[in-house]
Design an enzyme around this catalytic site. Structure first.
Site, PDB file in Angstrom:
ATOM      1  N   ASP A 126       0.797  -1.240   0.000  1.00 34.49           N
ATOM      2  CA  ASP A 126       0.000   0.000   0.000  1.00 34.49           C
ATOM      3  C   ASP A 126       0.821   1.277   0.000  1.00 34.49           C
ATOM      4  O   ASP A 126       0.260   2.379   0.076  1.00 34.49           O
ATOM      5  CB  ASP A 126      -0.954  -0.007   1.203  1.00 34.49           C
ATOM      6  CG  ASP A 126      -2.063  -1.021   1.029  1.00 34.49           C
ATOM      7  OD1 ASP A 126      -2.638  -1.070  -0.073  1.00 34.49           O
ATOM      8  OD2 ASP A 126      -2.332  -1.765   1.975  1.00 34.49           O
ATOM      9  N   ASP A 159      -6.910  -4.017  -5.420  1.00 34.58           N
ATOM     10  CA  ASP A 159      -6.526  -2.710  -4.864  1.00 34.58           C
ATOM     11  C   ASP A 159      -5.112  -2.304  -5.307  1.00 34.58           C
ATOM     12  O   ASP A 159      -4.777  -1.126  -5.388  1.00 34.58           O
ATOM     13  CB  ASP A 159      -6.535  -2.730  -3.326  1.00 34.58           C
ATOM     14  CG  ASP A 159      -7.648  -3.554  -2.710  1.00 34.58           C
ATOM     15  OD1 ASP A 159      -8.085  -4.531  -3.348  1.00 34.58           O
ATOM     16  OD2 ASP A 159      -8.070  -3.237  -1.593  1.00 34.58           O
TER      17      ASP A 159
HETATM   18  N1  GLY Z   1      -7.256  -1.505   0.280  1.00 33.28           N
HETATM   19  C1  GLY Z   1      -8.232  -1.924   1.204  1.00 33.28           C
HETATM   20  C2  GLY Z   1      -9.634  -1.565   0.894  1.00 33.28           C
HETATM   21  O1  GLY Z   1     -10.039  -1.204  -0.184  1.00 33.28           O
HETATM   22  O2  GLY Z   1     -10.428  -1.686   1.809  1.00 33.28           O
END
Ligand code: GLY
Length: 393
Positions: free
Chosen positions: A103, A169
């Site tokens: 992330d 994601d």
């Molecule tokens: N990246 C985590 C979410 O979308 O909740």
């Protein structure tokens, strides 16, 4: 005080003026609380007691609040926000060295990336470059993907038996790699982003354009092991935010490569959502479009704001009916800005939007404000404003 580098609030539509005014007042209250604390707090959501939850730099959501303050600075042209945006961004600098999850793209690009765009500074480009190097440590050459989550020491992941999980994601982290190639001249970042996008395109989508949340790969052979979910209702269901990440992420890939297959995927996933038989009249998706209790399931405003922002970008490309994407984004923004979703001043923990969902399978953050819903709402407002001021000229 008006900053000359930023756009003025004159000659914008009453809709934008009113919503920027609200953001200024509401985020201003959040800033007052942070400044009064004497600490660099980073608001994320409300906890079960209704108190604001603040995160540290390693949380995947740590870049969104600093990023929202950059957008506030840009949208208002008020230079009093500049030192605040800088301070909140600097506070998460340590994230540039994160290698234990994917992330870092969300974290660094939304904060330092906006900082670099609005107030160029070598320190910001250094953070972007270092963060991109950190992200590339997660590239798995046999599967040609960036591994999203570690499995060892991570009970949820190990229980599923995953080896190299990639979540949709992760498409949102690629923008950092594209930027790093521009900043360094080293095309390795670009090629890793393209490899990841290509493998995701090949493996993560269903024929109707919807995507799986998780695809797990064999690290040695690169073969697909599982296609599943972590945050959706079921492995085969349409987890809404995942669709938003796909639409936005593949739009970025098209922007950076001009390869039409990426834009085609973004549009196919968007059309699937737009034509979904269970999409509510106000267009704000349920947290999962296959959730069993629809219509009595929570909505997810974060999905809607992320899709709106992506659609404003898509509307600038040479695609059939380009204007229709702006119109749809405008409808999403109308809904989000209505009293059904936009908070009252001083309420909702000083977040802008109500009604988002973190993760129902984890029983976490259900029907709450989330800082990433606000971030993409601010970005969408900025994109809408830019588009409308261009048309006026
Ligand atoms: N990246 C985590 C979410 O979308 O909740």
């Amino acid at each position: 005080m008006m900053c000359m580098a930023c756009s003025s609030t004159k000659s914008v539509s009453p809709f934008i003026q009113e919503n920027v005014g609200f953001a200024k007042a509401q985020l201003g209250l959040a800033i007052d609380t942070i400044e009064a604390s004497g600490k660099c707090l980073n608001p994320v959501t409300l906890n079960e007691k209704g108190e604001v939850y603040y995160c540290g730099y390693g949380d995947w959501r740590s870049g969104f609040f600093p990023g929202s303050i950059w957008y506030l600075y840009e949208l208002t042209g008020d230079s009093t926000y500049l030192p605040l945006a800088k301070k909140y961004t600097e506070a998460i600098r340590k994230a540039e060295n994160l290698t234990w999850h994917h992330d870092i793209g969300f974290i660094i690009n939304c904060s330092f990336g906006n900082g670099l765009r609005l107030s160029p500074d070598t320190a910001y480009s250094n953070a972007m470059k270092q963060a991109a190097r950190s992200l590339t440590t997660r590239f798995r050459p046999n599967a040609k993907v960036i591994q999203s989550w570690d499995v060892k020491g991570n009970s949820w992941q190990s229980k599923r038996g995953w080896e190299c999980p990639v979540i949709i994601d992760n498409m949102m982290n690629l923008e950092l790699l594209f930027e790093a190639t521009k900043l360094t001249g080293d095309s390795a970042f670009y090629h890793m982003a393209v490899a990841h996008a290509d493998r995701t395109l090949a493996e993560q989508f269903r024929p109707d354009g919807s995507c799986y949340h998780v695809v797990d790969y064999d690290i040695e052979t690169g073969a697909v092991r599982y296609k599943q979910t972590a945050q959706g209702y079921a492995d085969e269901s349409v987890w809404s935010r995942g669709q938003a990440w796909a639409i936005y992420g593949f739009t970025v890939c098209y922007r950076e490569t001009k390869d039409p297959k990426y834009l085609a995927q973004a549009l196919k996933t968007f059309e699937m959502m737009k034509n979904h038989p269970r999409l509510p009249k106000d267009l704000i998706p349920y947290w999962d479009m296959d959730a069993p209790g629809i219509p009595n399931e929570p909505r997810d405003a974060s999905t809607a704001s992320c899709i709106a922002s992506a659609l404003y970008e898509i509307s600038t490309y040479d695609v059939p009916h380009a204007g229709s994407y702006k119109k749809y984004a405008d409808r999403l923004m109308q809904s989000l800005s209505s009293p059904d979703y936009r908070a009252k001043l001083g309420e909702n923990g000083r977040f802008l939007l109500m009604h988002s969902v973190g993760s129902i399978p984890h029983n976490n953050e259900i029907d709450v404000p989330l800082n990433y819903a606000d971030y993409y709402y601010m970005e969408a407002l900025k994109r809408k404003k830019d588009l409308e001021s261009k048309t006026k000229k």
